[in-house]
Each structure stands twice: as C-alpha cells, then as structure tokens.
Scaffold this motif. Structure first.
Motif, PDB file in Angstrom:
ATOM      1  N   SER A 172       0.907  -1.219  -0.018  1.00  0.00           N
ATOM      2  CA  SER A 172      -0.112  -0.044  -0.066  1.00  0.00           C
ATOM      3  C   SER A 172       0.900   1.227  -0.066  1.00  0.00           C
ATOM      4  O   SER A 172       0.296   2.435  -0.052  1.00  0.00           O
ATOM      5  N   GLY A 173       2.233   1.066   0.140  1.00  0.00           N
ATOM      6  CA  GLY A 173       3.112   2.339  -0.057  1.00  0.00           C
ATOM      7  C   GLY A 173       3.526   2.778   1.297  1.00  0.00           C
ATOM      8  O   GLY A 173       4.088   3.844   1.364  1.00  0.00           O
ATOM      9  N   CYS A 174       3.061   2.103   2.550  1.00  0.00           N
ATOM     10  CA  CYS A 174       3.659   2.428   3.729  1.00  0.00           C
ATOM     11  C   CYS A 174       4.820   2.689   4.025  1.00  0.00           C
ATOM     12  O   CYS A 174       5.727   1.671   3.534  1.00  0.00           O
ATOM     13  N   ALA A 175       5.634   3.749   4.595  1.00  0.00           N
ATOM     14  CA  ALA A 175       6.778   3.799   4.909  1.00  0.00           C
ATOM     15  C   ALA A 175       7.148   2.670   5.811  1.00  0.00           C
ATOM     16  O   ALA A 175       8.608   2.383   5.941  1.00  0.00           O
ATOM     17  N   GLY A 176       6.394   2.320   6.603  1.00  0.00           N
ATOM     18  CA  GLY A 176       6.632   1.592   7.741  1.00  0.00           C
ATOM     19  C   GLY A 176       5.066   1.132   8.721  1.00  0.00           C
ATOM     20  O   GLY A 176       4.285   1.626   8.197  1.00  0.00           O
ATOM     21  N   LEU A 177       5.227   0.148   9.624  1.00  0.00           N
ATOM     22  CA  LEU A 177       4.293   0.021  10.456  1.00  0.00           C
ATOM     23  C   LEU A 177       4.588  -0.026  11.760  1.00  0.00           C
ATOM     24  O   LEU A 177       5.718  -0.863  12.192  1.00  0.00           O
ATOM     25  N   ARG A 178       3.714   0.283  12.845  1.00  0.00           N
ATOM     26  CA  ARG A 178       3.980   0.119  14.075  1.00  0.00           C
ATOM     27  C   ARG A 178       2.963  -0.299  14.988  1.00  0.00           C
ATOM     28  O   ARG A 178       1.689  -0.123  14.439  1.00  0.00           O
ATOM     29  N   GLY A 179       3.139  -0.644  16.347  1.00  0.00           N
ATOM     30  CA  GLY A 179       2.056  -1.150  16.954  1.00  0.00           C
ATOM     31  C   GLY A 179       2.473  -1.362  18.318  1.00  0.00           C
ATOM     32  O   GLY A 179       3.580  -1.176  18.661  1.00  0.00           O
ATOM     33  N   GLY A 180       1.366  -1.558  19.106  1.00  0.00           N
ATOM     34  CA  GLY A 180       1.548  -1.880  20.635  1.00  0.00           C
ATOM     35  C   GLY A 180       1.892  -3.276  20.979  1.00  0.00           C
ATOM     36  O   GLY A 180       1.910  -4.031  20.121  1.00  0.00           O
ATOM     37  N   GLY A 181       1.587  -3.619  22.349  1.00  0.00           N
ATOM     38  CA  GLY A 181       1.861  -5.170  22.524  1.00  0.00           C
ATOM     39  C   GLY A 181       0.740  -6.038  22.135  1.00  0.00           C
ATOM     40  O   GLY A 181      -0.528  -5.609  22.685  1.00  0.00           O
ATOM     41  N   HIS A 182       1.104  -7.077  21.431  1.00  0.00           N
ATOM     42  CA  HIS A 182      -0.047  -8.125  20.957  1.00  0.00           C
ATOM     43  C   HIS A 182       1.015  -9.482  21.420  1.00  0.00           C
ATOM     44  O   HIS A 182       1.883  -9.792  20.651  1.00  0.00           O
ATOM     45  N   PRO A 183       0.929  -9.913  22.571  1.00  0.00           N
ATOM     46  CA  PRO A 183       1.908 -10.903  23.167  1.00  0.00           C
ATOM     47  C   PRO A 183       1.731 -12.249  22.041  1.00  0.00           C
ATOM     48  O   PRO A 183       2.888 -12.713  21.971  1.00  0.00           O
TER      49      PRO A 183
END
Length: 371
Positions: A304-315
C-alpha cells in the motif's frame, strides 16, 4: 467525592469541568492551540457519556485551593469476563497536570484516587515514562509483554520524513525526496527491508473485508481469550466507530482470513497510506497462524506504500515480529493491578485481550486531531 491534598484536592469529574479539561489537554498535548469545540464534545462523550459509564467510576480532577482545575486523569470503564465471570475494570489514561513543577504531587494523588476506585482490576496501556514511574513507586511494575511497542520499516527515508512531520508539519515538503531516495536505495539492492508477495500465508487465505465483517471476526476470535471484554455487537461497534475516525493516522484497512474449510481464522485492522508509518489497531488469531498474519500484514502495508508499520503489545505476535525484522522500543507502557491474583494470571501469560479495541487505543485522544 473529594479528597484533601495539601495545596489542592482530588474529586470526581463533573460536567462543568469538561471545558477546563479540554483546555488542559490542548495545553499539555497540542502545544496550547485554541481549543476546538469538537474536542470539548469528544471529552464529554468518552468520559461522561460512555456506554459503560458508572457514577462511582468517574474520571478524577485535581483542583487548587480556589477551585481551579489543575490536573486530570481519565477513567475509561470496561466490562471484562474471565472464563464467563463478569469483571469490573477501569483503564486510566490522559493523565495531565498544569505546571507540574508547582504541583509535583498532583499526578501521584490522581493515580492513587483512581486505584482506590471500586473496580476489580485497574489498567493502563498508555503510561508514559513519567506516569510509569508513579505506578512503580506504588510497587506496581509494568507488564513487559503488553508494553512491547514495535516498528517495522519498509522505506527508511520516507519513514524518517514521516516521523519528522509529527514534530514539524512543514516537513511534508520532503515527501517526494523521501520517495526518490528510497527508490534509489531499493535499486542498489542495499536495502532488504521490502517484502515479497511470496511471503503471504499458505495455510489460510486473507482478503480485504468490510468493517462489518471485521467486527464479526473480532467477536468470534475474542472467545479464545480467557480474559476478554464483555462485548456485544452494539458495544464493539461503538469502539470501532471511534477508532475509525482516527484519520490523522491514515485510512483504516480491515482484513480477515479464512481457513481452507471457510472458517474465520484471523483478522486485523491498521491505519496507513503511501509514505506514512502505519499503525496496527488490532490483530487476532490462533498462535499457530500468527506468522501468517504478520506476513500478510507486512506485505499488505508495504504494497500500500506505507513507509513502515508500528503497533503496541500483542503478545501472541511477539515472536513472529522479532523474526521479521521488527524493532521494539519503549513508548507507551502497560500496567495492571488487582488484589485478585486470578485476574492477573492471563495478563502475565499473554492470554488476555486487553489492548487496542479492548483497551484505550480506540480513542481519538490518542493520535488524532480535532481541528
């Protein structure tokens, strides 16, 4: 209810406080700009008109000797269930203090007032370093598994530009330069951060979904967690509706996966767009297919052209994120406290659904604009 506190006192939030809370929020988190009317209405909705609102479980304010509002801790009521047993829960968020150097104990007093509430379990998934220190002074440590914020970069120069835009909006003029630089890096073969479509799942089949299909998948897959929200469809739609509006993070993407026999096996939702660092709102799946989910998530966001992806804790995703070049960092910390140890066990084992839509990150007060 009011508690004396030296040069001020802590009491429950009242409707007449909302405008002052909005001003404090704007001064603390939005560089003191004029308070938008939409922010005032939103704070009223999520803290006083929340569908799970309870009169004895309200947000707290710290007021000075003359009654002026100088501090606030937001309380988001939640209803959980532990293997069918109802659990009264509360999340603390948006803690802020006016002139903390002149009111050094106000934050700690607000936190203690929150913890003294009637809830069975007290939680936060958005504590910053300062707030975390207050929790830890009360001998309440962070939960590492749910505090593992992560970042996966696909286009490093564009990611750096997008990060700069958050502090300096005019940096957006550098976007074309970022795209050009990433293209050059990719052609040289120096970067191995991009992904191949061949990395997508084999055992299950992912596809774009409607918001309605995503919601149905969340209700179904959440049942595998021993500690989870006591959602019905209307309540889940309320949380998703708020999350959907967080367009400062990009456009929402809803994805679900089906097994070969047509059963729902996984789902995720993230926000993103070309040149942006996207953000994962929620991801649910069985541990055995977590790798398939992460592969599809990264390939889709990259495509989709995202420069990156981040997120919180998903153990349940941590192992797969580590092995796919995600980096982990401290940004927002998760803390849970309860006198009932049985409520903490699923959290310690990473088997609690208590983050994202089930926590605080659905709210527009985190990562959105109101202009």
């Amino acid at each position: 209810m009011s508690q004396s506190a030296g040069q001020g006192s802590v009491r429950d939030l009242e409707r007449d406080d909302i405008s002052a809370v909005a001003r404090l929020f704007q001064n603390t988190f939005r560089n003191g700009q004029e308070v938008p009317g939409a922010l005032v209405e939103y704070i009223r909705e999520v803290f006083l008109d929340h569908p799970w609102h309870e009169e004895d479980l309200r947000s707290k304010v710290f007021v000075g000797e003359k009654g002026e509002l100088k501090g606030f801790i937001g309380v988001f009521p939640s209803r959980l269930q532990l293997e069918g047993r109802p659990v009264r829960a509360a999340f603390a968020g948006s803690m802020m203090v006016q002139e903390p150097e002149r009111n050094p104990l106000a934050g700690a007093r607000l936190l203690r007032a929150f913890l003294a509430g009637p809830q069975d379990i007290s939680l936060t998934e958005t504590a910053n370093a300062t707030a975390l220190g207050m929790w830890q002074k009360l001998a309440l440590p962070l939960d590492t598994a749910y505090s593992l914020n992560w970042l996966r970069v696909f286009r490093p120069v564009s990611a750096a530009v997008n990060a700069a835009e958050r502090r300096l909006p005019s940096a957006r003029i550098l976007r074309p330069l970022g795209r050009a630089a990433d293209a050059v890096v990719e052609k040289t073969g120096v970067s191995s951060l991009r992904l191949s479509k061949g990395a997508t799942a084999r055992r299950i089949s992912f596809r774009d979904a409607s918001e309605n299909e995503f919601a149905e998948a969340v209700l179904l897959l959440s049942k595998s967690f021993p500690l989870r929200p006591l959602w019905n469809r209307a309540m889940l739609d309320w949380f998703i509706g708020h999350a959907r509006q967080k367009r400062a993070l990009g456009a929402p993407v809803w994805r679900i996966a089906e097994s070969r026999n047509g059963d729902i096996a996984a789902c995720y939702a993230y926000f993103g767009g070309a040149g942006r660092i996207g953000w994962l709102l929620q991801a649910l799946c069985a541990p055995a297919i977590a790798g398939d989910l992460v592969d599809d998530l990264f390939v889709h966001a990259d495509g989709s052209g995202c420069a990156g992806l981040r997120g919180g804790g998903h153990p349940w995703l941590t192992h797969e994120l580590i092995t796919r070049k995600a980096v982990f960092y401290g940004r927002a910390f998760f803390v849970a406290h309860s006198k009932d140890e049985s409520l903490l066990e699923p959290i310690k084992s990473g088997q609690a659904l208590i983050s994202g839509l089930a926590g605080e990150n659905w709210t527009r007060l985190i990562g959105d604009r109101f202009d």
